[in-house]
Design an enzyme around this catalytic site. Structure first.
Site, PDB file in Angstrom:
ATOM      1  N   HIS A   1       0.839  -1.220   0.000  1.00 21.12           N
ATOM      2  CA  HIS A   1       0.000   0.000   0.000  1.00 21.12           C
ATOM      3  C   HIS A   1       0.865   1.258   0.000  1.00 21.12           C
ATOM      4  O   HIS A   1       0.432   2.296   0.480  1.00 21.12           O
ATOM      5  CB  HIS A   1      -0.946   0.023   1.206  1.00 21.12           C
ATOM      6  CG  HIS A   1      -1.667  -1.267   1.441  1.00 21.12           C
ATOM      7  ND1 HIS A   1      -2.891  -1.552   0.864  1.00 21.12           N
ATOM      8  CD2 HIS A   1      -1.319  -2.372   2.148  1.00 21.12           C
ATOM      9  CE1 HIS A   1      -3.272  -2.766   1.232  1.00 21.12           C
ATOM     10  NE2 HIS A   1      -2.330  -3.298   2.002  1.00 21.12           N
TER      11      HIS A   1
ATOM     12  N   SER B   1      14.056  21.121 -16.943  1.00 16.84           N
ATOM     13  CA  SER B   1      12.809  21.848 -17.175  1.00 16.84           C
ATOM     14  C   SER B   1      13.130  23.120 -17.928  1.00 16.84           C
ATOM     15  O   SER B   1      14.172  23.748 -17.681  1.00 16.84           O
ATOM     16  CB  SER B   1      12.165  22.184 -15.830  1.00 16.84           C
ATOM     17  OG  SER B   1      11.286  23.275 -15.982  1.00 16.84           O
TER      18      SER B   1
ATOM     19  N   LYS C   1      15.389  21.614 -11.852  1.00 14.06           N
ATOM     20  CA  LYS C   1      14.781  20.300 -12.056  1.00 14.06           C
ATOM     21  C   LYS C   1      15.729  19.268 -12.650  1.00 14.06           C
ATOM     22  O   LYS C   1      16.574  19.557 -13.458  1.00 14.06           O
ATOM     23  CB  LYS C   1      13.541  20.399 -12.984  1.00 14.06           C
ATOM     24  CG  LYS C   1      12.370  21.119 -12.377  1.00 14.06           C
ATOM     25  CD  LYS C   1      11.846  20.509 -11.080  1.00 14.06           C
ATOM     26  CE  LYS C   1      11.120  19.209 -11.288  1.00 14.06           C
ATOM     27  NZ  LYS C   1       9.840  19.412 -11.973  1.00 14.06           N
TER      28      LYS C   1
ATOM     29  N   GLU D   1       9.178   7.951 -17.020  1.00 10.42           N
ATOM     30  CA  GLU D   1       7.772   8.326 -17.225  1.00 10.42           C
ATOM     31  C   GLU D   1       7.282   7.890 -18.604  1.00 10.42           C
ATOM     32  O   GLU D   1       6.147   7.444 -18.764  1.00 10.42           O
ATOM     33  CB  GLU D   1       7.609   9.837 -17.058  1.00 10.42           C
ATOM     34  CG  GLU D   1       7.805  10.285 -15.626  1.00 10.42           C
ATOM     35  CD  GLU D   1       7.919  11.794 -15.503  1.00 10.42           C
ATOM     36  OE1 GLU D   1       7.312  12.344 -14.593  1.00 10.42           O
ATOM     37  OE2 GLU D   1       8.619  12.430 -16.321  1.00 10.42           O
TER      38      GLU D   1
END
Ligand code: ARG
Length: 461
Positions: free
Chosen positions: A159, A280, A286, A293
């Protein structure tokens, strides 16, 4: 020959609309089948020769012309023209242009229906072999990292809450075993594609004395079709490959997601290298995990293509229907994407730097020792439910006091139903060592798992 006309123009008085050909042609997609179409054409010529329907000279000339065609296409000296409806029409046109009557004879006892099924089977065999290699490459990276990090403790989660300490090696090996199953599924896809459809004709075989075993043998298939109608309508082999690919992409997506989590500041378990991070355009600080992803995102079209393929098949009557032309774009893109995802995640994973201190700190926190402690009580004869309750009370007590297990005195521990030595469960390294059953977290067990992964990778080659 009906120059510039489709292969099927004989029974028509007029030409098809120019727009019809543009709207139905598949050459832009299926031209990648050229090597397979040429191999199948050579194999069929041999079968015709064996049947006494083609002289040895003619069969040789066809083989020669096929080889020449392949070389010229590779060299960029030959390309399809807009009048070629598909790769099969292209091959037949070139053979006819170059060999005249001989070129016209090769299509006897053959249809584009058995031909395209055979071409696609051959393509799937190579594609699945390529994906097995990709799986083996990734498995090797995982096995190497799992070996290196067999003793590096980290929290294991359920979880997404800290559950029990594991090692990074154990965690990575778990991803490895999913890939071992992917490899087996690609093997199954190879088995499914390994039957020749050539000789099935349009749907019902041929009156010509052609033995399908000849072409099957020439093409390296282990067997040929049992039923001609099934041979031209079966695309199960493509579905098997699409399913194996989609599930592999799902596995890679889960691994990608963990890399996204691990490299976040919140987790801080690993750092992305400069080479495999993206920045970024607006936020100068960043360091983004775009590769992970994208692998996560690309599982979506892989699932979609499997669904599309199954939907394509579900309502079509036997035998061949033109809907089947749409199978190729689906399977081609699914395989290319899966290969790309395998490569991307292997390179990304290999480039990560893990933060051992941060992993250890996280493994020690969050009461991840609680189950081990309950199991110590079980060894002393306490029923597990009661042990669970006792440890639960301890956890609550610590939470109320805001203190750690290691902060309790011997008396306090005894008062709560434990022995002073029980604090050693707070050491995550001890904890992973203690779970030493088969498939467990003990470093020696992880090394066994690594050996299994390495053997599986070698087996896939
Ligand atoms: N381009 C077709 C396909 O990919 C080849 C088979 C065409 N057969 C036919 N009867 N029109 O499926």
């Amino acid at each position: 020959m009906n120059e510039g006309k489709p292969l099927w123009s004989g029974r028509f008085a007029g030409n098809p609309a120019a727009d019809l050909m543009r709207l139905t042609s598949s050459i832009e997609v299926d031209f990648v089948l050229l090597p397979y179409d040429l191999a199948a054409t050579k194999a069929h010529a041999r079968a015709l020769e064996k049947a006494g329907l083609l002289e040895p000279d003619a069969a040789f000339a066809i083989t020669d012309a096929c080889d020449e065609m392949e070389q010229q296409v590779i060299a960029g000296e030959l390309a399809p023209s807009p009048e070629d409806e598909d790769v099969h029409s292209f091959v037949e046109r070139i053979l006819t242009e170059r060999l005249g009557e001989t070129g016209k004879r090769v299509h006897a006892g053959r249809s584009r229906n058995d031909l395209v099924a055979t071409d696609l089977r051959l393509w799937c065999l190579d594609a699945a072999a390529g994906l097995k290699d990709g799986v083996a490459d990734l498995l090797e990276v995982i096995a190497r990292l799992a070996e290196t990090h067999a003793t590096a403790v980290m929290p294991g989660y359920t979880h997404l809450q800290r559950a029990q300490p594991v090692s990074l090696g154990f965690h990575l090996a778990a991803h490895g075993f999913a890939l071992v199953r992917d490899g087996a599924r690609f093997d199954h896809a190879i088995e499914a594609a390994g039957t020749s459809s050539l000789g099935a004709g349009a749907l019902a075989g041929t009156t010509l004395p052609i033995d399908p075993a000849v072409a099957a043998g020439e093409l390296g298939f282990s067997n040929h079709f049992d039923n001609a109608m099934d041979a031209v309508s079966d695309r199960d082999f493509a579905c098997d490959l699409a399913y194996a690919s989609a599930l592999c992409c799902v596995h890679l997506s889960r691994l990608g997601e963990e890399i996204v989590l691990w490299t976040s500041s919140e987790f801080g378990f690993a750092r992305l290298s400069d080479e495999w991070s993206t920045g970024s355009s607006m936020m100068p600080q960043k360091r983004n995990p775009d590769v992970a992803e994208l692998v996560r995102g690309r599982a979506a079209p892989a699932i979609g293509e499997l669904t599309s393929l199954l939907s394509l098949l579900k309502g079509i009557p036997l035998a061949y229907d033109r809907d089947l032309q749409e199978d190729k774009a689906l399977i081609f893109s699914t395989v290319a994407r899966t290969a790309g995802c395998l490569e991307a995640i292997a390179k990304l994973l290999d480039s990560l730097t893990f933060d051992g201190d941060r992993l250890e700190e996280a493994a020690a926190g969050g009461g991840a020792w609680a189950t081990d402690l309950a199991e110590r009580l079980v060894r002393r004869g306490v029923p597990f439910r009661a042990a669970h309750e006792t440890v639960g009370r301890l956890v609550k007590e610590l939470e109320t006091r805001g203190s750690q297990l290691t902060g309790l005195t011997a008396q306090e521990l005894q008062g709560l139903g434990f022995e002073p030595g029980d604090v050693e469960v707070a050491d995550p390294s001890r904890s992973i060592e203690a779970r030493n059953g088969p498939g467990g977290t003990a470093p020696a067990r992880v090394l066994e798992q690594v050996a299994t992964l390495k053997a599986a990778a070698a087996e896939l080659r």
